[in-house]
Design a protein around this motif. Structure first.
Motif, PDB file in Angstrom:
ATOM      1  N   ILE A  45       0.973  -1.223   0.049  1.00 30.60           N
ATOM      2  CA  ILE A  45      -0.054  -0.179  -0.016  1.00 30.60           C
ATOM      3  C   ILE A  45       0.990   1.283  -0.019  1.00 30.60           C
ATOM      4  O   ILE A  45       1.912   1.252   0.368  1.00 30.60           O
ATOM      5  N   ALA A  46       0.491   2.495  -0.403  1.00 34.41           N
ATOM      6  CA  ALA A  46       1.047   3.473  -0.640  1.00 34.41           C
ATOM      7  C   ALA A  46       0.652   4.624   0.428  1.00 34.41           C
ATOM      8  O   ALA A  46      -0.499   4.811   0.393  1.00 34.41           O
ATOM      9  N   HIS A  88      -1.600  -7.739   5.190  1.00 32.78           N
ATOM     10  CA  HIS A  88      -0.742  -8.670   4.227  1.00 32.78           C
ATOM     11  C   HIS A  88       0.249  -7.651   3.316  1.00 32.78           C
ATOM     12  O   HIS A  88       0.580  -8.357   2.339  1.00 32.78           O
ATOM     13  N   PHE A  89       0.379  -6.403   3.375  1.00 31.81           N
ATOM     14  CA  PHE A  89       0.941  -5.414   2.622  1.00 31.81           C
ATOM     15  C   PHE A  89       2.316  -4.910   3.221  1.00 31.81           C
ATOM     16  O   PHE A  89       2.230  -4.310   4.198  1.00 31.81           O
ATOM     17  N   ASP A  90       3.257  -4.831   2.207  1.00 29.24           N
ATOM     18  CA  ASP A  90       4.180  -3.743   2.640  1.00 29.24           C
ATOM     19  C   ASP A  90       3.751  -2.381   2.489  1.00 29.24           C
ATOM     20  O   ASP A  90       2.839  -2.019   2.013  1.00 29.24           O
ATOM     21  N   VAL A  91       4.526  -1.474   3.051  1.00 27.36           N
ATOM     22  CA  VAL A  91       4.332  -0.117   3.041  1.00 27.36           C
ATOM     23  C   VAL A  91       5.197   0.771   2.365  1.00 27.36           C
ATOM     24  O   VAL A  91       6.288   0.769   2.601  1.00 27.36           O
ATOM     25  N   VAL A  92       4.884   1.223   1.293  1.00 21.43           N
ATOM     26  CA  VAL A  92       5.966   2.346   0.636  1.00 21.43           C
ATOM     27  C   VAL A  92       5.170   3.589   0.856  1.00 21.43           C
ATOM     28  O   VAL A  92       3.917   4.001   0.670  1.00 21.43           O
ATOM     29  N   PRO A 114      10.394   5.086   7.315  1.00 23.36           N
ATOM     30  CA  PRO A 114      10.943   4.187   6.377  1.00 23.36           C
ATOM     31  C   PRO A 114      10.286   3.951   5.077  1.00 23.36           C
ATOM     32  O   PRO A 114       8.969   4.109   4.887  1.00 23.36           O
ATOM     33  N   ASN A 115      10.894   3.285   4.082  1.00 22.87           N
ATOM     34  CA  ASN A 115      10.402   3.058   2.778  1.00 22.87           C
ATOM     35  C   ASN A 115       9.768   4.282   2.017  1.00 22.87           C
ATOM     36  O   ASN A 115       8.519   4.332   1.633  1.00 22.87           O
ATOM     37  N   VAL A 116      10.538   5.288   1.889  1.00 26.08           N
ATOM     38  CA  VAL A 116      10.209   6.616   1.397  1.00 26.08           C
ATOM     39  C   VAL A 116      10.863   6.768  -0.022  1.00 26.08           C
ATOM     40  O   VAL A 116      11.900   6.777  -0.200  1.00 26.08           O
ATOM     41  N   MET A 117      10.011   7.173  -0.821  1.00 27.97           N
ATOM     42  CA  MET A 117      10.432   7.622  -2.419  1.00 27.97           C
ATOM     43  C   MET A 117       9.881   9.024  -2.538  1.00 27.97           C
ATOM     44  O   MET A 117       8.946   9.601  -2.353  1.00 27.97           O
TER      45      MET A 117
END
Length: 357
Positions: free
Chosen positions: A175-176, A247-251, A269-272
């Motif tokens: 999920i974003a 069930h989802f990673d986080v972006v 974390p996991n920032v674009m």
């Protein structure tokens, strides 16, 4: 052959500006295949951290006035307090040369009676040749001043027609999340927690077989006071370190990525972040769900056929109501792609007819 001066700019303060500007540029290139395009910069006078009251700084170069064109194209929620101070002098010079004003996907930041009168005065002084709104309220305000007007949609919805998403093929389901105007809410999945009275809003919904919950704390109300409060909160408080929900990673993304300050930009974390829009299209266009306080994060997810939630009290929320997702602040929603396609084709036909004469 027509010559078109098209605005592309203001991306670093808000990458969402790139979404609708780039799409508008591609739509016009499609409907005006013989036209020549000149790209111009955005005005520096819109309010920013460094310029909270707005107004063009002394010494800026007025590039738009130096361009010779048949049409000048401006876009987005440009109507706001002080808009005459930002664009008035330039438009006086530009339109005096015979250039016609084209407003695409335009709207207002606020719709108070006093500001609406200010918008009307500007539209009466600089009468557009073409006006395509992105919400119906602005269409009602501006249509009478234009030679030709259309009750349209935000042009960012056109992006999938020109930029299909092909990346992220090896990413696990994710999920974003994009929250840069307020703290990220506390998100839990199948937790069964009792509401914490110290927290503010408590939103619950079902998504892909799980019960989701979003809760705010006092900081969400505090940062709404000003841009300075937004910046200060992001520098003082750490961000959530959650890397997985259900069930989802986080972006995560950030639309107001400049200036890049490690403590602020990468507190999660996991920032674009990026200074061009294309990676954002891939992130939202492939996410199983996008949750954001940014209107255009939701728009891009919806445009690419993905569900989204948008947690915003901004008057710009009207552009989402225009495409039939007024409940997107309470639960994930998707846009009716057939209705959206019809809207886009009507706008193309309108522009093709009015600009190729």
């Amino acid at each position: 052959m027509s010559r078109v001066a098209h605005i592309l700019g203001g991306w670093s303060p808000n990458i969402g500006n790139a979404f609708f500007q780039l799409a508008g540029y591609e739509v016009l290139r499609e409907v005006m295949p013989r036209a020549e395009f000149v790209l111009i910069n955005e005005k520096p006078g819109y309010p920013q951290y460094w310029n909270p009251r707005g107004g063009n700084p002394t010494g800026y170069f007025d590039m738009a006035s130096a361009v010779s064109a048949d049409y000048i194209v401006l876009m987005g929620p440009m109507f706001r307090s002080g808009i005459m101070d930002i664009w008035g002098e330039s438009l006086d010079r530009i339109l005096a040369k015979g250039t016609k004003l084209v407003l695409l996907g335009v709207a207002a930041m606020k719709y108070t009676p006093e500001l609406v009168q200010e918008y009307r005065r500007m539209l009466e002084r600089f009468r557009p040749h073409i006006l395509v709104s992105r919400d119906s309220e602005f269409y009602k305000i501006g249509a009478e001043y234009a030679d030709f007007a259309f009750d349209g949609i935000d042009f960012a919805f056109f992006l999938p027609d020109y930029f299909p998403v092909r990346g992220m093929a090896d990413a696990p389901p994710y999920i974003a999340l994009s929250f840069d105007k307020r703290p990220e809410p506390t998100i839990s999945v199948n937790s069964g927690e009792v509401q914490d009275p110290r927290r503010g809003s408590d939103i619950r919904f079902e998504f892909e077989g799980s019960s989701w919950r979003l809760q705010d704390d006092w900081r969400a109300r505090w940062v709404a006071r000003s841009r300075a409060a937004m910046m200060l909160e992001s520098l003082v408080f750490p961000g959530s370190q959650v890397r997985r929900l259900g069930h989802f990673d986080v972006v995560r993304t950030d639309h107001r990525y400049a200036p890049i300050l490690k403590r602020r930009t990468f507190r999660y974390p996991n920032v674009m972040v990026n200074d061009t829009p294309f990676p954002y299209l891939d992130i939202y266009g492939n996410a199983r769900l996008t949750i954001s306080d940014r209107i255009h994060a939701g728009v891009i997810a919806l445009a690419y056929g993905r569900p989204a939630m948008v947690l915003s009290q901004s008057p710009r929320f009207r552009l989402l109501e225009r495409v039939g997702v007024s409940g997107i602040g309470e639960q994930p929603m998707m846009v009716d792609q057939l209705a959206l396609s019809r809207d886009k084709e009507r706008i193309r036909a309108f522009l093709r007819n009015k600009l190729n004469v």
